[in-house]
Design an enzyme around this catalytic site. Structure first.
Site, mmCIF file in Angstrom:
data_model
loop_
_atom_site.group_PDB
_atom_site.id
_atom_site.type_symbol
_atom_site.label_atom_id
_atom_site.label_comp_id
_atom_site.label_asym_id
_atom_site.label_seq_id
_atom_site.Cartn_x
_atom_site.Cartn_y
_atom_site.Cartn_z
ATOM 1 N N CYS A 288 13.390 11.843 6.476
ATOM 2 C CA CYS A 288 13.328 11.272 7.911
ATOM 3 C C CYS A 288 14.869 11.396 8.627
ATOM 4 O O CYS A 288 14.485 11.798 9.885
ATOM 5 C CB CYS A 288 12.708 9.854 8.042
ATOM 6 S SG CYS A 288 13.774 8.767 6.760
ATOM 7 N N GLU B 295 10.056 1.962 10.444
ATOM 8 C CA GLU B 295 11.044 2.956 9.991
ATOM 9 C C GLU B 295 10.149 4.564 10.269
ATOM 10 O O GLU B 295 9.253 4.590 9.390
ATOM 11 C CB GLU B 295 11.202 3.060 8.832
ATOM 12 C CG GLU B 295 12.342 1.604 8.498
ATOM 13 C CD GLU B 295 13.543 1.598 8.925
ATOM 14 O OE1 GLU B 295 14.045 2.830 9.436
ATOM 15 O OE2 GLU B 295 14.188 0.710 8.912
ATOM 16 N N LYS C 293 0.833 -1.083 0.062
ATOM 17 C CA LYS C 293 -0.171 -0.057 0.013
ATOM 18 C C LYS C 293 1.044 1.071 0.157
ATOM 19 O O LYS C 293 1.538 1.607 0.912
ATOM 20 C CB LYS C 293 -0.924 -0.145 1.299
ATOM 21 C CG LYS C 293 -1.825 0.948 0.990
ATOM 22 C CD LYS C 293 -2.528 1.656 2.283
ATOM 23 C CE LYS C 293 -1.713 2.943 3.037
ATOM 24 N NZ LYS C 293 -1.508 4.203 2.156
ATOM 25 N N GLU D 152 9.515 16.795 14.910
ATOM 26 C CA GLU D 152 9.700 16.602 13.715
ATOM 27 C C GLU D 152 8.805 17.657 12.708
ATOM 28 O O GLU D 152 7.764 17.473 12.740
ATOM 29 C CB GLU D 152 9.570 15.150 12.996
ATOM 30 C CG GLU D 152 10.195 14.912 11.768
ATOM 31 C CD GLU D 152 9.914 13.777 11.486
ATOM 32 O OE1 GLU D 152 8.468 12.983 11.360
ATOM 33 O OE2 GLU D 152 10.647 12.991 10.632
HETATM 34 P P1 NAD Z 1 2.071 8.829 7.366
HETATM 35 O O1 NAD Z 1 2.486 8.196 8.645
HETATM 36 O O2 NAD Z 1 0.955 9.889 7.417
HETATM 37 O O3 NAD Z 1 1.922 7.942 6.453
HETATM 38 C C1 NAD Z 1 2.684 6.788 6.007
HETATM 39 C C2 NAD Z 1 1.907 5.688 5.369
HETATM 40 O O4 NAD Z 1 1.111 4.928 6.350
HETATM 41 C C3 NAD Z 1 1.088 6.149 4.419
HETATM 42 O O5 NAD Z 1 0.979 5.089 3.486
HETATM 43 C C4 NAD Z 1 -0.274 6.286 4.904
HETATM 44 O O6 NAD Z 1 -1.313 6.017 4.211
HETATM 45 C C5 NAD Z 1 -0.129 5.055 6.193
HETATM 46 N N1 NAD Z 1 -0.912 5.258 7.295
HETATM 47 C C6 NAD Z 1 -1.482 6.541 7.907
HETATM 48 N N2 NAD Z 1 -2.124 6.158 9.001
HETATM 49 C C7 NAD Z 1 -2.246 4.841 8.838
HETATM 50 C C8 NAD Z 1 -2.720 3.786 10.064
HETATM 51 N N3 NAD Z 1 -3.798 4.109 11.026
HETATM 52 N N4 NAD Z 1 -2.743 2.546 9.630
HETATM 53 C C9 NAD Z 1 -1.937 2.159 8.662
HETATM 54 N N5 NAD Z 1 -1.354 2.802 7.565
HETATM 55 C C10 NAD Z 1 -1.430 4.161 7.986
HETATM 56 O O7 NAD Z 1 3.681 9.533 6.993
HETATM 57 P P2 NAD Z 1 3.823 10.244 5.652
HETATM 58 O O8 NAD Z 1 3.320 11.767 5.846
HETATM 59 O O9 NAD Z 1 3.645 9.697 4.527
HETATM 60 O O10 NAD Z 1 5.558 10.436 5.724
HETATM 61 C C11 NAD Z 1 6.061 11.254 6.604
HETATM 62 C C12 NAD Z 1 6.629 10.596 7.844
HETATM 63 O O11 NAD Z 1 7.427 9.250 7.605
HETATM 64 C C13 NAD Z 1 7.577 11.338 8.536
HETATM 65 O O12 NAD Z 1 7.262 11.528 10.203
HETATM 66 C C14 NAD Z 1 8.911 10.792 8.270
HETATM 67 O O13 NAD Z 1 9.953 11.103 9.278
HETATM 68 C C15 NAD Z 1 8.642 9.247 8.090
HETATM 69 N N6 NAD Z 1 9.553 8.730 7.339
HETATM 70 C C16 NAD Z 1 10.486 7.654 7.939
HETATM 71 C C17 NAD Z 1 11.446 7.150 7.422
HETATM 72 C C18 NAD Z 1 12.500 6.235 7.808
HETATM 73 O O14 NAD Z 1 12.942 5.568 7.144
HETATM 74 N N7 NAD Z 1 12.536 6.156 9.350
HETATM 75 C C19 NAD Z 1 11.478 7.380 6.009
HETATM 76 C C20 NAD Z 1 10.741 8.188 5.084
HETATM 77 C C21 NAD Z 1 9.539 8.928 5.973
#
Ligand code: NAD
Length: 472
Positions: A279, A245, A170, A379
């Site tokens: 991130c 992650e 997804k 963040e």
């Molecule tokens: P997000 O958490 O909003 O979404 C990430 C994914 O999770 C999306 O596909 C979203 O649809 C899904 N999601 C959201 N709520 C969910 C739930 N309740 N259950 C299951 N899936 C759910 O994050 P974002 O805004 O897409 O990305 C930014 C964040 O990602 C930042 O906090 C960043 O630090 C983090 N990030 C971490 C890494 C890493 O490797 N540590 C890499 C890239 C981004």
């Protein structure tokens, strides 16, 4: 306009059981540039059944057979580099040259590396009278974010498939189009049906259906810490393996004898990569108190050279943020920093006057930041650097570790051994020594609330293996 009206399940493009769709918006122009299906739990269920049916035969293929498919997928990505780079530059807003190198470039490395690891990995070892064998964990659910959309998809899908797992992916609904391109590539190389399945949709509906599905053996999630906690909670009911992650608030630590111009310049550049939407970005800069003002002067100059502009404009050094929501969020943090009493050195919460359309935020630097301030703790995920003065080395280490996160970092010193000594005391998953570059075959992941598990290289591959011992 790129419209996808079908999901990829069981080796076929098939309509979603849901009726809705998500618009994909161009970050630089605010125009709708694509549309994808809003899948639902019934779609996830179908995808899981197809992944489960494919698992037994796929897990019994040889590593060399699996590597053969991975190399074909890699070639498919290479052949569509321009399209992938342009699509992600438009969705996410990353300047096109960087998008070509990073967003389209890194996934090819990851598919190649997964092929290489699969064929060289020692799957069996003997201990006493036992033969210890490593087997694929099973059906893997992959949930990914928008900031490096294909890179993070590749970080999960390539090693999972290489290990002999089957997957249900997804992608983020905010930047999903490169995942559809990957599905087309996978279809074109005739990967056996059901090994890779794509269900688009939002987190609450499709993401939680994946996390909670009883027939998924492992969920690997990249995204915010908040959503990661929810994924863990939902997944716990089925005791599946969970890899996370998550977010970060990493620090560049500049020691007293470091080359200040070099270290500050690199620190600002690192913070602003992908407009701060990385991130592991070093969004805090720790400098000796006596050098604070000089560091601020250098940072201001470097930041002001980051000309904001559209992703396809050749003069752009800083693209827009991905969405209106992110733009508002980051502007809110900048206002908060001013209220908290940090010194606004450059930038600010206003939209750049020459860019009325697009989700732009000005390159921003705060000085005299205290570690307890919200802007130093949370963040922000935008082009906002916090410069924090420290007293001595122990104080620098204390501040670097004064965070719920533990993802990345950087240490600068005249002598690399001094930098390594400090790096060993910082509780994060990876640290750059005197500008050491990102290595896509080294383990990547977080301490503390930045996550659990590692991606990339053999460490990332091993996340997708179960261990069995045969007593002889
Ligand atoms: P997000 O958490 O909003 O979404 C990430 C994914 O999770 C999306 O596909 C979203 O649809 C899904 N999601 C959201 N709520 C969910 C739930 N309740 N259950 C299951 N899936 C759910 O994050 P974002 O805004 O897409 O990305 C930014 C964040 O990602 C930042 O906090 C960043 O630090 C983090 N990030 C971490 C890494 C890493 O490797 N540590 C890499 C890239 C981004």
């Amino acid at each position: 306009m790129k419209t996808y009206d079908k999901l990829y399940i069981g080796g076929e493009w098939t309509p979603s059981s849901g009726k809705g769709s998500f618009d994909v918006v161009n970050a630089s122009t605010e125009e709708v540039m694509g549309r994808i299906p809003a899948g639902n739990a019934a779609d996830v269920d179908r995808a899981v059944r197809s992944a489960r049916a494919a698992f037994d035969p796929w897990s019994r293929t040889t590593p060399a057979e699996r590597a053969g498919y991975l190399l074909k997928i890699q070639a498919g990505i290479v052949a569509r580099t321009k399209e992938i780079a342009e699509t992600i530059a438009a969705e996410v807003g990353m300047p096109i040259a960087l998008s070509t190198a990073i967003q389209a470039g890194l996934p090819t490395v990851t598919f190649g590396s997964a092929a290489q690891i699969a064929t060289s990995y020692p799957f069996e070892e003997q201990t006493g009278n036992s033969l210890v064998v490593r087997e694929p964990v099973g059906v893997v659910g992959c949930i990914t974010p928008w900031n490096y959309p294909l890179h993070i998809v590749a970080a999960k899908v390539a090693p999972a498939i290489a290990a002999g797992c089957t997957v249900v992916l997804k992608p983020s609904e905010v930047a999903p189009l490169s995942a559809f391109i990957l599905a087309e590539i996978i279809d074109s190389v005739r990967l056996p049906r059901g090994v890779f399945n794509l269900v688009s949709g939002d987190g609450q509906t499709v993401g939680e259906a994946i996390a909670g599905h009883a027939d998924i053996d492992m969920v690997t999630f990249t995204g915010s810490t908040q959503a990661g906690k929810r994924v863990s909670e939902v997944a716990s009911k089925t005791v599946k393996r969970v890899a996370l992650e998550l977010g970060g608030k990493s620090a560049t630590v500049i020691l007293d004898d470091a080359d200040l111009v070099k270290a500050v310049t690199a620190g600002v550049q690192d913070c602003y990569l992908n407009s701060g939407q990385t991130c592991s970005a070093c969004t805090r800069m720790l400098v000796p108190k006596a050098k604070h003002d000089e560091a601020v002067r250098i940072a201001k100059q470097v930041a002001e050279a980051f000309t904001p502009g559209g992703a396809f404009d050749a003069t752009t050094k800083l693209g827009p943020l991905v969405s209106k929501i992110q733009q508002e969020r980051v502007r809110g943090y900048i206002k908060k920093g001013i209220e908290e009493g940090a010194t606004l050195v450059t930038g600010g919460p206003d939209q750049p006057a020459n860019l009325p359309k697009g989700y732009f935020v000005r390159p921003t630097v705060f000085a005299n930041v205290k570690s307890a301030m919200i802007i130093a703790q949370q963040e922000i995920f935008g082009p906002v650097l916090c410069i924090i003065p420290y007293d001595d080395e122990d104080d620098a280490i204390r501040i670097a570790n004064d965070s719920n996160y533990g993802l990345g970092g950087a240490v600068w010193a005249a002598n690399a051994e001094d930098a390594k000594r400090v790096a060993r005391r910082i509780r994060t998953g990876q640290i750059a020594i005197n500008g050491g570059g990102f290595n896509p075959t080294a383990p990547f992941g977080g301490f503390k609330q930045s996550g659990r598990g590692r991606e990339f290289g053999k460490w990332g591959f091993e996340e997708f293996l179960e261990i069995k011992s045969l007593q002889l």
